[in-house]
Design an enzyme around this catalytic site. Structure first.
Site, PDB file in Angstrom:
ATOM      1  N   ASP A 151       0.811  -1.221   0.000  1.00 27.67           N
ATOM      2  CA  ASP A 151       0.000   0.000   0.000  1.00 27.67           C
ATOM      3  C   ASP A 151       0.843   1.271   0.000  1.00 27.67           C
ATOM      4  OD1 ASP A 151      -2.310  -1.677   0.229  1.00 27.67           O
ATOM      5  OD2 ASP A 151      -1.923  -1.825   2.380  1.00 27.67           O
ATOM      6  N   LYS A 160       2.215   2.103  -5.145  1.00 24.12           N
ATOM      7  CA  LYS A 160       2.885   1.585  -6.358  1.00 24.12           C
ATOM      8  C   LYS A 160       2.029   1.820  -7.595  1.00 24.12           C
ATOM      9  CE  LYS A 160       3.150  -2.468  -4.439  1.00 24.12           C
ATOM     10  NZ  LYS A 160       2.778  -2.094  -3.065  1.00 24.12           N
ATOM     11  N   GLY A 180      -4.329  -4.339  -4.533  1.00 26.93           N
ATOM     12  CA  GLY A 180      -5.289  -3.323  -4.967  1.00 26.93           C
ATOM     13  C   GLY A 180      -4.500  -2.094  -5.343  1.00 26.93           C
ATOM     14  N   HIS A 181      -4.122  -2.010  -6.615  1.00 24.33           N
ATOM     15  CA  HIS A 181      -3.293  -0.892  -7.055  1.00 24.33           C
ATOM     16  C   HIS A 181      -4.194   0.230  -7.558  1.00 24.33           C
ATOM     17  CE1 HIS A 181       0.462  -3.657  -7.562  1.00 24.33           C
ATOM     18  NE2 HIS A 181       0.101  -3.474  -6.319  1.00 24.33           N
ATOM     19  N   GLN A 204       2.244  -5.876  -3.142  1.00 25.13           N
ATOM     20  CA  GLN A 204       2.539  -5.931  -1.698  1.00 25.13           C
ATOM     21  C   GLN A 204       3.877  -5.220  -1.425  1.00 25.13           C
ATOM     22  OE1 GLN A 204       1.548  -9.312  -3.140  1.00 25.13           O
ATOM     23  NE2 GLN A 204      -0.484  -8.454  -2.892  1.00 25.13           N
TER      24      GLN A 204
END
Ligand code: IMP
Length: 443
Positions: free
Chosen positions: A13, A16, A40-41, A224
């Protein structure tokens, strides 16, 4: 043109998604090398927000080819949903999405096993995303996994599925007292997925090799973060893949000799979601302040993220493990209202002060962070685009953090939108990607 690995420096988080989306127009290819739909990007384009889970964060740029590498575990239902939603929002996937034949599948029994094992773990719960990522990687290592290529071979797929369903049903029934699965039910659904995904499934390591030989530039997108790495993270409170720069090679089939640089992504403070040690974690009002200002809620699960000060010891460890050439520091603006800001410069444990990140769970939990405290800038930095506009106290914080970590900062992110970003003049990233200067003209 350089090939660059982008890696999260903390517990995920770090932002990225924003950075990969920003760099993508300067690259020819973006390849995801590990993780699955646990990621979750988030990418914000004007007023539109995209949360990409399995899809590489270059997908919003039509000129960029996107690859899901062999190190990724793919939940086909989730990927197809993501693809449909992108297409509905006007994103083209024609000719620019490639999925590795060697990528392993997340099967319906994987999330079931994930949830069942978490429900029995008690105090040692990992706090997984429940997507089945750990059990899918466990099957891969146990040589029980089913790969994308198998999905295209009905006979082989059935054979592997039968062996798995037999084994998983026994586990689910006898160990976890949970619901079981039928071969026919899964087979029917997955063969439908096969029809959908077949045009995208290919030998991606061969393609990547050809593109690199032809002078194309590739961005390797990590998911991650370093502290969640299977080997180098705070085991067992980790995800089950190689999140660090080494994973970019095994997770794509591109040899390390082809990498030109490693870019770390770190937040100006630190967060973690799920269980496990977090030495600089804050409680009370300060944690709430960071959470609210930073919108620190999981993009996939909606869970509250735990918040704390930047940890220079852990960041220096991440720099060592990944070989960061430079760092993009995100969410500086979240600290704007703090009277003082702290950075962890050591861990006090039984009278000693450790300055290298330890490997023992007991130390992560019991060591007390030693902080250096600096005065806050209490001036808005949100949306700044030029270094010269930074308040001197924010500059001092950035300089000190960079000095403690031993790595220069190339980008400072001051907001979620693409151009709310400072590109540091004469930085390593500006040298690698001169076209970035055109994309981020300071005002
Ligand atoms: P899993 O990857 O779902 O098995 O979860 C293992 C650990 O990694 C848990 O602590 C999760 O909260 C964490 N994790 C997994 N994916 C992400 C992510 O994208 N961001 C932050 N933490 C994550």
């Amino acid at each position: 043109m350089p090939n660059i690995v982008v890696v999260g420096a903390q517990w995920g988080d770090e932002g990225k998604g924003k950075v990969v989306d920003l760099l993508a127009p300067c690259m020819d290819v973006v390849v995801r090398y590990q993780g699955g739909n646990n990621a979750g990007h988030t990418v914000v384009v004007g007023r539109d927000k995209f949360v990409l889970q399995t899809m590489p964060a270059g997908i919003l740029h039509p000129s960029v080819r996107c690859v899901v590498g062999c190190g990724v575990v793919v939940d086909p239902a989730s990927l197809i949903e993501e693809m449909e939603s992108l297409v509905q929002r006007g994103v083209s996937l024609d000719g620019n999405l490639y999925i590795s034949k060697n990528a392993h599948l997340i099967m319906p029994y994987h999330p079931a096993l994930d949830r069942a094992s978490e429900s029995q773990a008690g105090r040692r719960r990992i706090g997984t995303t429940g997507k089945g990522v750990g059990p899918a990687y466990a099957d891969k290592a146990a040589r029980m996994g089913i790969r994308m290529a198998d999905l295209l071979d009905e006979g082989l797929f059935r054979e592997k599925l039968e062996a798995n369903v037999f084994q998983k049903n026994r586990l689910l029934r006898e160990i976890y007292d949970a619901e079981t699965f039928t071969v026919e039910g899964i087979l029917h659904t997955y063969l439908r997925y096969a029809g959908w995904l077949a045009p995208y499934i290919t030998d991606t390591s061969l393609l990547l090799s050809r593109w690199i030989d032809a002078g194309k530039s590739v961005l390797f997108e990590g998911a991650q973060g370093t502290m969640l790495d299977l080997d180098h993270g705070t085991y067992p409170f980790i995800t089950s893949s190689s999140t660090t720069a080494g994973g970019a090679s095994t997770g794509t089939g591109v040899p390390p000799t082809k990498f030109d640089g490693v870019l770390g992504i770190a937040k100006a403070y630190c967060t973690r979601v799920g269980g496990g040690p977090f030495p600089t974690e804050l409680g009370g009002e300060l944690a709430d302040l960071l959470r609210e200002r930073g919108n620190e809620y999981g993009a996939v699960t909606g869970r509250q993220r735990r918040c704390g000060w930047a940890d220079a010891i852990a960041l220096r460890y991440a720099a060592r493990i990944n070989g960061f050439d430079t760092i993009a520091l995100t969410k500086l603006d979240v600290l704007d209202t703090c009277e003082t800001v702290k950075v962890c410069v050591g861990y006090r444990y039984r009278g000693d002060v450790l300055t290298d990140f330890p490997e023992e769970e007991r130390l992560w939990r019991e060591a007390e962070p030693v902080y250096e405290e600096m005065s806050g800038w209490q001036t808005e930095t949100h949306g700044l685009r030029d270094e010269s506009e930074l308040p001197s106290k924010a500059r001092a914080y950035l300089d000190r953090l960079s000095e403690l970590v031993g790595v220069s900062f190339s980008l400072i992110s001051t907001g979620a939108v693409r151009d709310e970003t400072i590109l540091v003049r004469d930085s390593i990233l500006a040298r690698w990607l001169p076209a970035l200067r055109g994309l981020l003209p300071a005002h």
